[in-house]
Design a protein around this motif. Structure first.
Motif, PDB file in Angstrom:
ATOM      1  N   GLY A 377      43.807  40.229  58.290  1.00 31.48           N
ATOM      2  CA  GLY A 377      44.193  38.843  58.086  1.00 31.48           C
ATOM      3  C   GLY A 377      45.659  38.646  57.767  1.00 31.48           C
ATOM      4  O   GLY A 377      46.381  39.581  57.399  1.00 31.48           O
ATOM      5  N   ALA A 378      46.105  37.408  57.900  1.00 28.67           N
ATOM      6  CA  ALA A 378      47.505  37.059  57.673  1.00 28.67           C
ATOM      7  C   ALA A 378      47.892  37.268  56.215  1.00 28.67           C
ATOM      8  O   ALA A 378      47.148  36.887  55.300  1.00 28.67           O
ATOM      9  N   GLY A 379      49.046  37.865  56.011  1.00 24.37           N
ATOM     10  CA  GLY A 379      49.539  38.086  54.658  1.00 24.37           C
ATOM     11  C   GLY A 379      48.785  39.165  53.908  1.00 24.37           C
ATOM     12  O   GLY A 379      48.892  39.250  52.676  1.00 24.37           O
ATOM     13  N   ARG A 380      48.036  39.984  54.640  1.00 25.73           N
ATOM     14  CA  ARG A 380      47.208  41.015  53.990  1.00 25.73           C
ATOM     15  C   ARG A 380      47.527  42.374  54.618  1.00 25.73           C
ATOM     16  O   ARG A 380      47.669  42.480  55.831  1.00 25.73           O
ATOM     17  N   LEU A 381      47.629  43.398  53.764  1.00 20.73           N
ATOM     18  CA  LEU A 381      47.988  44.733  54.227  1.00 20.73           C
ATOM     19  C   LEU A 381      47.061  45.774  53.612  1.00 20.73           C
ATOM     20  O   LEU A 381      46.920  45.841  52.385  1.00 20.73           O
ATOM     21  N   PRO A 382      46.430  46.621  54.454  1.00 24.96           N
ATOM     22  CA  PRO A 382      45.606  47.709  53.927  1.00 24.96           C
ATOM     23  C   PRO A 382      46.449  48.956  53.695  1.00 24.96           C
ATOM     24  O   PRO A 382      47.560  49.087  54.211  1.00 24.96           O
ATOM     25  N   GLY A 383      45.899  49.884  52.927  1.00 28.03           N
ATOM     26  CA  GLY A 383      46.528  51.189  52.789  1.00 28.03           C
ATOM     27  C   GLY A 383      45.869  52.189  53.715  1.00 28.03           C
ATOM     28  O   GLY A 383      45.133  51.821  54.642  1.00 28.03           O
ATOM     29  N   GLU A 384      46.136  53.456  53.475  1.00 26.18           N
ATOM     30  CA  GLU A 384      45.475  54.526  54.214  1.00 26.18           C
ATOM     31  C   GLU A 384      43.961  54.422  54.009  1.00 26.18           C
ATOM     32  O   GLU A 384      43.499  54.158  52.905  1.00 26.18           O
ATOM     33  N   SER A 385      43.209  54.635  55.082  1.00 28.84           N
ATOM     34  CA  SER A 385      41.751  54.526  55.004  1.00 28.84           C
ATOM     35  C   SER A 385      41.099  55.895  54.954  1.00 28.84           C
ATOM     36  O   SER A 385      41.525  56.824  55.653  1.00 28.84           O
ATOM     37  N   SER A 386      40.056  56.010  54.142  1.00 22.60           N
ATOM     38  CA  SER A 386      39.235  57.212  54.094  1.00 22.60           C
ATOM     39  C   SER A 386      37.908  56.939  54.792  1.00 22.60           C
ATOM     40  O   SER A 386      37.304  55.876  54.599  1.00 22.60           O
ATOM     41  N   PHE A 387      37.462  57.914  55.572  1.00 27.58           N
ATOM     42  CA  PHE A 387      36.184  57.806  56.281  1.00 27.58           C
ATOM     43  C   PHE A 387      35.098  58.491  55.454  1.00 27.58           C
ATOM     44  O   PHE A 387      35.268  59.619  54.997  1.00 27.58           O
ATOM     45  N   VAL A 388      33.965  57.786  55.295  1.00 26.83           N
ATOM     46  CA  VAL A 388      32.807  58.348  54.598  1.00 26.83           C
ATOM     47  C   VAL A 388      31.602  58.187  55.514  1.00 26.83           C
ATOM     48  O   VAL A 388      31.275  57.065  55.922  1.00 26.83           O
ATOM     49  N   PRO A 389      30.922  59.279  55.871  1.00 29.09           N
ATOM     50  CA  PRO A 389      29.784  59.155  56.789  1.00 29.09           C
ATOM     51  C   PRO A 389      28.611  58.439  56.142  1.00 29.09           C
ATOM     52  O   PRO A 389      28.403  58.512  54.925  1.00 29.09           O
ATOM     53  N   ASP A 407      46.666  41.298  49.156  1.00 29.76           N
ATOM     54  CA  ASP A 407      46.714  39.939  49.688  1.00 29.76           C
ATOM     55  C   ASP A 407      47.915  39.224  49.089  1.00 29.76           C
ATOM     56  O   ASP A 407      47.909  38.849  47.905  1.00 29.76           O
ATOM     57  N   ALA A 408      48.957  39.037  49.901  1.00 30.06           N
ATOM     58  CA  ALA A 408      50.172  38.370  49.424  1.00 30.06           C
ATOM     59  C   ALA A 408      49.933  36.892  49.152  1.00 30.06           C
ATOM     60  O   ALA A 408      50.693  36.270  48.409  1.00 30.06           O
ATOM     61  N   ASN A 409      48.885  36.323  49.735  1.00 30.60           N
ATOM     62  CA  ASN A 409      48.598  34.908  49.511  1.00 30.60           C
ATOM     63  C   ASN A 409      48.187  34.641  48.068  1.00 30.60           C
ATOM     64  O   ASN A 409      48.440  33.557  47.530  1.00 30.60           O
ATOM     65  N   THR A 410      47.552  35.626  47.442  1.00 26.05           N
ATOM     66  CA  THR A 410      47.058  35.458  46.067  1.00 26.05           C
ATOM     67  C   THR A 410      47.683  36.437  45.092  1.00 26.05           C
ATOM     68  O   THR A 410      47.381  36.393  43.906  1.00 26.05           O
ATOM     69  N   ASP A 411      48.554  37.317  45.592  1.00 26.57           N
ATOM     70  CA  ASP A 411      49.152  38.372  44.781  1.00 26.57           C
ATOM     71  C   ASP A 411      48.071  39.187  44.062  1.00 26.57           C
ATOM     72  O   ASP A 411      48.181  39.501  42.885  1.00 26.57           O
ATOM     73  N   SER A 412      47.023  39.505  44.791  1.00 28.23           N
ATOM     74  CA  SER A 412      45.928  40.292  44.238  1.00 28.23           C
ATOM     75  C   SER A 412      45.475  41.294  45.295  1.00 28.23           C
ATOM     76  O   SER A 412      45.974  41.306  46.426  1.00 28.23           O
ATOM     77  N   SER A 413      44.524  42.126  44.925  1.00 29.61           N
ATOM     78  CA  SER A 413      44.041  43.157  45.842  1.00 29.61           C
ATOM     79  C   SER A 413      42.530  43.175  45.840  1.00 29.61           C
ATOM     80  O   SER A 413      41.862  42.510  45.028  1.00 29.61           O
ATOM     81  N   GLU A 414      41.989  43.930  46.769  1.00 33.42           N
ATOM     82  CA  GLU A 414      40.547  44.165  46.792  1.00 33.42           C
ATOM     83  C   GLU A 414      40.302  45.575  47.308  1.00 33.42           C
ATOM     84  O   GLU A 414      41.122  46.152  48.035  1.00 33.42           O
ATOM     85  N   PHE A 415      39.198  46.129  46.902  1.00 33.86           N
ATOM     86  CA  PHE A 415      38.696  47.353  47.497  1.00 33.86           C
ATOM     87  C   PHE A 415      37.755  46.927  48.610  1.00 33.86           C
ATOM     88  O   PHE A 415      36.847  46.119  48.388  1.00 33.86           O
TER      89      PHE A 415
END
Length: 451
Positions: A377-389, A407-415
Motif C-alpha cells: 500500500g501507499a506510504g507503507r514499507l515492509p522489511g525483509e521477509s521470513s518464510f515459514v512453511p 506505515d508513514a500515514n500513521t507513523d506506526s507499524s504492524e507485524f
C-alpha cells in the motif's frame, strides 16, 4: 519535518530515528487469524544508537524487535537492546584500533539474529555472537568454549539436513579469513584459516549440499581510515573479484578460486549444485563505497553459474528491478530452490520519503522467470521477509511470509503475515504495533529451535 530533523543524516530521521525506550506490550490488537501452527518468535535486529546518534547506518547499537506467537495468539511484543559494552559505556569508541576492533566482545550486535542449538544469537560480523534468552534479555557473548578467537559472521548458514551451522570470520589483520563450522549440538568443531589476497569486508557467503563458497570482492580495509575513526572500508579497482569453492569439511589447500567481474554482494539468495555446476543467486551491486561510505548503488537479482570443469563463471541478470534482502525457505538453503523472495527497493528515496513510496515483497519463480508481489500500500514499507512453511506443506511455496511493515500515514507499524503461495495483498493476519524503526535482518525462530 523540523529543521533539526533535516540536519540529521538520513539514517537517524523519519522511521530510521532510534527509539529511546524498551517496551513490553501484551495487549495486542490482531486483525485476521494467526495460524495456530505458528509457535515461536519472529525476531528482527537493527542499529538503534543508544545516544541518539551514529556516524553511519551500520554503527548503531543492536536492538531486537520480537513478537511471540502461540496458540493463534500474539502473546507479546518486546524491543530490547543487546547488552554489549556500548550500552554500559555509550561514549566508548566504535572504531578504535586498540580496543573495539581487537576486543571480540566489543560488538554492536546489530545485524542479524538466528536460532541454533537451543540458543538465540545476535550477530554482527566483526566480533563474537551474543546469546539472548527467550524474553530477549542478554545472556552474554559466546566464544564457543574458548574455541572462537576472532570474529563471527552475521550471516551463518544452517544446514537443513545436518543441522550444523557454517560461517566465517574476517579480520583487518592476518589471518584475513577464517572458516568456522558449528555442530548441530552447538560445538565449534572446525576452525580453518583461508588464504586471500588481503583484508576485505566479506559480509556474507554461500553454502551448498557439499561446499561453501567465499566471495572475495574489492571492498578492502583501509588502515588510515581506521586510525581516523572512520568507516575503515573502501572500494578498490586494483583488488580482483573471485569466488572460492571449498568442501564443507575442507581446508585452505582444497579451495578452488574462480575469477568474476568486479562487483559487490551483501546478500545471496541461495546456492546449490546442479550437473557439476554451482549456481548462486545474489543481489548484485556494481560496487560499494567508491565515492564514500554512503555510496550504495542499486542492487538487482543476478545468477552466477560456476562451470567447475572449464573454470568459467557466467553472470546473468535475472531482473532489472532494484531489490535486496533475498531469501529462500530455510529447508531450501544449500539445495535447489524454485522460489525466492526479496524486498522491493525502488530507490533510497523510498526510505527518505516513505509517504510517496509503495512498498512490496517480491516473489521470483526461478523456473518460469515470473515475478509476483505483495503490494502493501501507499506510504507503507515492509522489511525483509521470513518464510515459514505451513503444517503439512505440499509445495515449496506453501507457507507464510512474515515481516514488520511501517506505515508513514500513521507513523506506526504492524507485524504482518502473508500467504506465500497466493501472494495476496490481503494479509492472513496483522498485529498492531507502535513504530518499529527500519532495521536489517530478521528470522522466525520456532520454539523447537530455541525457547
Amino acid at each position: 519535518m523540523s529543521t533539526i530533523e533535516e540536519e540529521l543524516p538520513m539514517h537517524l530521521r523519519g522511521n530510521w530515528a532510534p527509539l529511546q525506550d524498551e517496551r513490553t506490550i501484551t495487549s495486542l490488537k490482531v486483525t485476521g487469524t494467526i495460524p495456530t501452527e505458528l509457535d515461536g518468535r519472529y525476531l528482527r535486529n537493527g542499529a538503534n544508537p543508544i545516544t541518539g546518534f551514529s556516524d553511519h547506518p551500520f554503527l548503531g547499537d543492536g536492538m531486537i524487535h520480537g513478537i511471540r506467537l502461540r496458540d493463534g495468539q500474539a502473546e507479546w511484543y518486546r524491543n530490547r537492546y543487546v547488552q554489549t559494552p556500548f550500552i554500559a559505556q555509550p561514549d566508548r569508541e566504535v572504531i578504535d584500533m586498540e580496543d573495539s576492533l581487537t576486543d571480540m566482545t566489543s560488538s554492536k550486535a546489530n545485524t542479524n539474529i538466528v536460532g541454533h542449538a537451543g540458543q538465540i544469537l545476535a550477530l554482527e560480523e566483526g566480533h563474537f555472537p551474543y546469546v539472548l534468552d527467550g524474553d530477549l534479555d542478554t545472556v552474554g557473548p559466546t566464544d564457543y568454549s574458548g574455541k572462537l578467537t576472532g570474529s563471527f559472521t552475521a550471516h551463518p548458514k544452517i544446514c537443513p539436513t545436518t543441522g550444523e551451522m557454517v560461517g566465517f570470520g574476517y579480520s583487518l589483520m592476518e589471518p584475513y579469513l577464517t572458516y568456522l563450522r558449528v555442530s548441530a549440538a552447538g560445538e565449534l568443531v572446525q576452525v580453518e584459516n583461508i588464504t586471500v589476497g588481503g583484508p576485505t569486508m566479506m559480509h556474507d557467503f554461500n553454502m551448498t549440499e557439499n561446499h561453501v563458497i567465499f566471495m572475495d570482492l574489492p571492498a578492502i580495509f583501509d588502515l588510515e581510515l581506521a586510525i581516523k575513526g572512520e568507516m575503515p572500508i573502501r572500494w578498490s579497482d586494483d583488488y580482483g573479484a573471485r569466488l572460492g569453492v571449498m568442501p564443507r569439511n575442507g581446508n585452505d589447500a582444497s579451495v578452488v578460486w574462480y575469477d568474476i567481474d568486479p562487483c559487490y554482494v551483501f546478500h545471496p539468495m541461495n546456492a546449490y549444485e546442479e550437473d557439476g555446476n554451482i549456481v548462486i543467486d545474489v543481489a548484485r551491486l556494481s560496487h560499494i563505497w567508491r565515492d564514500g561510505p554512503m555510496d550504495f548503488p542499486e542492487p538487482a537479482l543476478h545468477r552466477w553459474t560456476i562451470d567447475t570443469a572449464s573454470g568459467r563463471v557466467t553472470d546473468d541478470r535475472i531482473d532489472d528491478m532494484p531489490a535486496e534482502f533475498p531469501r529462500v525457505p530455510d529447508d531450501r538453503v544449500g539445495v535447489k530452490h524454485r522460489y525466492g523472495y526479496m524486498m522491493a527497493n525502488a530507490a533510497a528515496s523510498a526510505f527518505e520519503e516513505p509517504m510517496s513510496a509503495n512498498g512490496a515483497i517480491l516473489k521470483y519463480d526461478l523456473e518460469t522467470g515470473k515475478r509476483t508481489s505483495v503490494e502493501v500500500g501507499a506510504g507503507r514499507l515492509p522489511g525483509e521477509s521470513s518464510f515459514v512453511p505451513k503444517a503439512n506443506a505440499t509445495s515449496e511455496d506453501d507457507g507464510y511470509l512474515m515481516t514488520y511493515v511501517f506505515d508513514a500515514n500513521t507513523d506506526s507499524s504492524e507485524f504482518a503475515i502473508f500467504d506465500a503461495g497466493s501472494m495476496s495483498n490481503d494479509p492472513v493476519a496483522t498485529v498492531e504495533l507502535p513504530r518499529v524503526p527500519f532495521g536489517f535482518h530478521g528470522n522466525w525462530v520456532p520454539s523447537a529451535t530455541a525457547d
